[in-house]
Design a protein around this motif. Structure first.
Motif, PDB file in Angstrom:
ATOM      1  N   UNK A   1      10.055   5.053   7.758  1.00  0.00           N
ATOM      2  CA  UNK A   1       9.397   4.645   8.840  1.00  0.00           C
ATOM      3  C   UNK A   1       9.489   3.339   9.401  1.00  0.00           C
ATOM      4  N   UNK A   2       8.426   3.388  10.540  1.00  0.00           N
ATOM      5  CA  UNK A   2       9.535   2.458  12.259  1.00  0.00           C
ATOM      6  C   UNK A   2       9.029   1.221  12.014  1.00  0.00           C
ATOM      7  N   UNK A   3      10.221   0.796  10.785  1.00  0.00           N
ATOM      8  CA  UNK A   3      10.019  -0.526  11.406  1.00  0.00           C
ATOM      9  C   UNK A   3      11.355  -1.872  11.350  1.00  0.00           C
TER      10      UNK A   3
ATOM     11  N   UNK B   1      18.115  -0.422  -1.468  1.00  0.00           N
ATOM     12  CA  UNK B   1      17.556   1.009  -1.802  1.00  0.00           C
ATOM     13  C   UNK B   1      16.506   0.582  -3.078  1.00  0.00           C
ATOM     14  N   UNK B   2      16.561  -0.311  -3.973  1.00  0.00           N
ATOM     15  CA  UNK B   2      15.439   0.283  -4.812  1.00  0.00           C
ATOM     16  C   UNK B   2      14.185  -0.727  -5.235  1.00  0.00           C
ATOM     17  N   UNK B   3      14.350  -1.474  -4.130  1.00  0.00           N
ATOM     18  CA  UNK B   3      12.819  -2.453  -4.087  1.00  0.00           C
ATOM     19  C   UNK B   3      12.229  -1.962  -2.491  1.00  0.00           C
ATOM     20  N   UNK B   4      13.235  -1.387  -1.757  1.00  0.00           N
ATOM     21  CA  UNK B   4      12.347  -0.573  -0.600  1.00  0.00           C
ATOM     22  C   UNK B   4      10.778  -0.237  -1.165  1.00  0.00           C
ATOM     23  N   UNK B   5      10.132   0.051  -1.746  1.00  0.00           N
ATOM     24  CA  UNK B   5       8.951   0.553  -2.234  1.00  0.00           C
ATOM     25  C   UNK B   5       7.923  -0.213  -2.156  1.00  0.00           C
ATOM     26  N   UNK B   6       7.634  -1.364  -1.662  1.00  0.00           N
ATOM     27  CA  UNK B   6       7.143  -2.335  -1.052  1.00  0.00           C
ATOM     28  C   UNK B   6       7.105  -2.345   0.166  1.00  0.00           C
ATOM     29  N   UNK B   7       8.212  -2.737   0.716  1.00  0.00           N
ATOM     30  CA  UNK B   7       7.922  -2.474   2.314  1.00  0.00           C
ATOM     31  C   UNK B   7       7.883  -0.993   2.843  1.00  0.00           C
TER      32      UNK B   7
ATOM     33  N   UNK C   1       6.747   8.147  -4.362  1.00  0.00           N
ATOM     34  CA  UNK C   1       7.148   9.096  -4.680  1.00  0.00           C
ATOM     35  C   UNK C   1       8.315   9.515  -4.223  1.00  0.00           C
ATOM     36  N   UNK C   2       8.068   9.851  -3.178  1.00  0.00           N
ATOM     37  CA  UNK C   2       8.822  10.986  -2.456  1.00  0.00           C
ATOM     38  C   UNK C   2       9.434  10.004  -1.764  1.00  0.00           C
ATOM     39  N   UNK C   3       8.672   8.595  -0.959  1.00  0.00           N
ATOM     40  CA  UNK C   3      10.511   8.057  -0.057  1.00  0.00           C
ATOM     41  C   UNK C   3      10.770   7.038  -0.980  1.00  0.00           C
ATOM     42  N   UNK C   4      10.853   7.145  -2.297  1.00  0.00           N
ATOM     43  CA  UNK C   4      12.015   6.727  -3.449  1.00  0.00           C
ATOM     44  C   UNK C   4      12.809   7.806  -3.562  1.00  0.00           C
TER      45      UNK C   4
END
Ligand code: NDP
Length: 453
Positions: free
Chosen positions: A124-126, A375-381, A407-410
């Motif tokens: 994502x663009x962040x 990598x593993x905790x990137x779901x929050x952001x 799910x897709x992003x992870x």
């Protein structure tokens, strides 16, 4: 690596140490990334010529400010606040705000640096940023927290904005604090924009943001296990922390058929051999949010469980998988050796940099599955990024749509780590290297496009 390249890496780290005296967390984070990046950029002239790594490791700017507030006894209190804007090459700065007495400029610089790679990995663009204050919300009344948050935002508002820098929560900053800060931003600017994420659903928040970091860390674990023909179902798990990330990681482990044995807080850990099921997790959530209690109270409620105090951590409890979800450097080399000796097969970091450099080396040498926090905790952001999209589009997406995207992003982050982390040693994947290189490449290529700015 040749010896002259090795000297380059050492010289680079020495330079980072020299330029950032008294900032061990920041130096540690840069060190961990630099080794992989140096290897990757060998032979890639442009990255060297344009000093890309050196520039990513120098924040765009650091804003430091005084935060005055009045406590309930009319004492005037003074805290220090910061916002570290590390890099906005691929999008507005984005990263949480931490309120904790242990917050220093070094801690926030390390977090903003890591955030740059993590946000890039989400696709994502962040860009990367982080902020906070050495304020302890524990033991404060709601009105004291409100006055502090308002004072904090009275300075911060000049430096943030929906297309500039979009903060979120972190340790000590949950829905209550985000509400107070958003209210103050709106009052000062007279604008209703997506300037913060993690907002309440009534005023622009996104479904599943609260759950996303913990759930995402377990989805990443599931992806690693599946790549080896294994599964979360039937596995025992040791988890540290009892906040937002830990309780939602525990919840997802239970939903996928695993058994959670431990949770902790800064005073110690509880071990429940019967397993911490959904009912117990719900009790912990209430304890740590609304009741603002301590984990030691768990043993009075659930018989058969034990509490180990003195700030002890749960890494001595035998389990198949481990999820450190409390804070940085909470798992050292000796802890890692204990976990490996006890047969742990996978570690997925819900917290940011919870494993120190010695611990990382133990996991890598043991060739276990080890997913770094970026990598593993990137779901929050990632879901924060989706909250920004919803705010820009002035609409709210449905829960199943968001769950599918998470799910897709992870899965995509896992695939990116595989692409750059394959070692040629059978099935062993170096997820740290994979995450570092995949996260770096996108930011670096954008920086090359801009020239020297
Ligand atoms: P919370 O404030 O909700 O919970 C933090 C937990 O960690 C609490 O159990 C707390 O115990 C414990 N803890 C905090 N500091 C220490 C310490 N110095 N030693 C031992 N235990 C400690 O925070 P989150 O769950 O949101 O964050 C946890 C970690 O996850 C942090 O590293 C954060 O940066 C990272 N993270 C969070 C994201 C999010 O969406 N919230 C996103 C990505 C990463 P106590 O109650 O005693 O303070």
């Amino acid at each position: 690596m040749t010896s002259s390249e090795h000297v380059d890496l050492e010289a680079f780290i020495k330079g980072v140490e020299r330029r950032n005296p008294g900032q061990p967390e920041f130096v540690q984070a840069v060190h961990e990334v630099a080794a992989d990046i140096f290897e990757f950029i060998q032979g890639k002239k442009a990255y060297h010529e344009y000093q890309i790594l050196r520039r990513i490791a120098e924040p765009d700017r650091i804003i430091s400010f005084r935060v005055c507030w009045e406590d309930d006894k009319n004492n005037i209190r003074v805290q220090r606040g910061w916002r570290v804007q590390n890099n906005n090459s691929i999008g507005p700065y984005k990263g949480g705000i931490r309120f904790h007495p242990s917050v220093t400029e070094s801690v926030l610089k390390f977090l903003a640096f890591e955030q740059t790679f993590k946000n890039s990995l989400t696709g994502l663009p962040m860009g990367g940023g982080k902020g906070g204050a050495n304020f302890n919300p524990k033991g404060k009344s709601d009105h004291e927290v409100m006055r502090f948050c308002q004072s904090f935002m009275t300075e911060l508002y000049r430096h943030v904005g929906a297309d500039i820098d979009v903060p979120a929560g972190d340790i000590g900053v949950g829905g209550r604090e985000i509400g107070y800060m958003f209210g103050q931003y709106k009052r000062i600017t007279n604008q209703f924009t997506g300037v913060l994420t993690g907002k309440g659903l009534e005023y622009g928040g996104s479904l599943i943001r609260t759950e996303a970091t913990g759930y995402g860390a377990v989805y990443f674990l599931q992806n690693m296990l599946k790549a080896q023909g294994n599964d979360v179902a039937g596995k025992t798990a040791v988890i540290s922390g009892s906040g937002n990330v830990a309780t939602h990681a525990a919840e997802k482990i239970v939903q996928l058929g695993g058994k959670v044995l431990t949770l902790s807080d800064s005073e110690g850990f509880i071990h429940d051999p019967d397993g911490i099921d959904q009912e117990k997790i719900d009790w912990v959530k209430l304890l740590k949010t609304r009741r603002r209690g301590r984990m030691s109270e768990y043993v009075n409620e659930f018989k058969g469980a034990s509490f180990t105090g003195g700030g002890a951590r749960p890494w001595g409890v035998k389990a198949d998988v481990a999820l450190p979800c409390a804070t940085q450097n909470e798992l050292n080399g000796a802890d890692a050796e204990t976990l490996v000796k006890n047969g742990v097969i996978a570690v997925s970091e819900g917290a940011n940099m919870p494993t120190d450099l010695a611990g990382v080396k133990v996991f890598k040498d043991a060739r276990i599955l080890y997913a770094p926090g970026k990598a593993a905790n990137a779901g929050g952001v990632a879901v924060s990024g989706l909250e920004m999209s919803q705010n820009s589009g002035r609409r709210a997406w449905k829960e199943d749509e968001l769950q599918g995207l998470l799910l897709d992003i992870m899965a995509n982050i896992h695939a990116s780590c595989l692409e750059y982390g394959k070692t040629g040693e059978g099935k062993y994947v170096d997820y740290v290297r994979g995450a570092n290189i995949a996260g770096f490449k996108k930011v670096a290529d954008a920086m090359l496009a801009y020239g020297v700015v």
